[in-house]
Write a protein that holds these residues in place. Structure first.
Motif: not given
Length: 319
Positions: A179-192
């Motif tokens: 659960c690497e934070i960069l990989a999880l950010l790629k799954m997010a939608c909306g403003d990051t």
């Protein structure tokens, strides 16, 4: 397909190295070996540091902290991957993923600070040897180690909190083995943007700044080493410094290439192998490079092995 926040997801699936079926088993074997060597080497170092009074010095106090940290760091990153490979499930729960992300960030951040403090310790020991016992007394060492751990744990909390409240779109497949934070950010939608800004600030504080402190410390150390008249003294100082710098370059180099690269660069596959270096290879090399090749540590190990029936064989290996 999953749309919503993290709490609506009960399980995540790891893609891992399944895209490389020909080398997946090889990667598993290498990771297993790295994990076992990490556990063995760091456990030995912690044990002899506690049991041998000759190693009750600031240098080995920090090394034992680093060893304890590396055991947790590697365990948080590699153990779930190894277990998933054996079981064939490649899954993790929402809470498990959040905890794994937090512990990996906390241990990695703590190591960034601790390595810079260890460089300062070597600077004081070599550049100011007469005042070293006074400057690096037990209380100061405990305060430095405690602040390193506190900094790592707090910055990880600041990073993890906003990420687990992001909305997810697409699927619940993580293109990583952890659960690497960069990989999880790629799954997010909306403003990051806010999350990325927080990560950028923390990454600058924990990567280039500690590296700058290390470079300044070792520039001063090198200057002092060149003034040492004794060849043996110069050789010993160079050996200690070279060992530390080897780990520093390996650890900070891979971390910098991941966390401070331009956002336009898409290197997800490369990031997986980079993660194996700083979460698996570096913790394995730390006890070997720092301590297990040192004469003081070898003597301490031999003393402990003298009571073991297999001590003769093991002692010969250490020579």
């Amino acid at each position: 397909m999953v749309q919503g926040n993290w709490s609506s997801v009960t399980v995540f699936f790891f893609l891992g190295f399944s895209q490389y079926p020909r080398i997946e088993v090889t990667i598993f074997v290498l990771c297993l070996l790295m994990y076992l060597i990490t556990l063995l080497g760091n456990t030995i170092l912690i044990s002899i540091t506690i049991l041998d009074s000759h190693l009750h010095t600031p240098m080995y106090f920090f090394l034992s902290n680093l060893s304890f940290l590396d055991i947790w760091y590697t365990s948080s990153a590699l153990t779930p991957m190894l277990a998933n490979f054996v079981s064939g499930e490649n899954t993790i729960s929402f809470s498990g993923c959040a905890l794994q992300m937090y512990f990996s960030l906390a241990m990695g951040s703590t190591e960034c600070v601790l390595l810079s403090m260890m460089a300062y310790d070597r600077y004081v020991a070599i550049c100011n040897p007469l005042r070293y016992p006074i400057i690096m007394n037990r209380r100061v060492c405990v305060q430095i180690a405690s602040s390193s751990w506190a900094t790592g744990c707090l910055t990880a909390l600041v990073e993890t909190g906003p990420v687990i409240h992001l909305s997810l779109c697409g699927n619940n497949i993580i293109n990583h083995f952890t659960c690497e934070i960069l990989a999880l950010l790629k799954m997010a939608c909306g403003d990051t943007a806010m999350v990325q800004l927080i990560m950028l600030v923390i990454s600058i504080l924990l990567l280039p700044l500690p590296m700058l402190l290390i470079c300044v410390s070792y520039a001063s150390i090198l200057s002092n080493i060149l003034r040492i008249s004794s060849v043996d003294g110069r050789s010993k100082a160079f050996s200690t410094c070279a060992a530390h710098l080897t780990v520093v370059v390996l650890f900070y180099g891979t971390a910098l290439s991941m966390y401070l690269k331009p956002s336009s660069v898409n290197s997800q596959e490369i990031d997986k192998f980079m993660a194996l270096i700083y979460a698996g290879l570096t913790p394995m090399l730390n006890p070997i490079i720092y301590s297990l090749r040192n004469k003081e540590v070898k003597m301490a190990v031999k003393k402990l092995l003298i009571r073991n029936p297999f001590s003769t064989i093991l002692t010969s290996v250490l020579k």
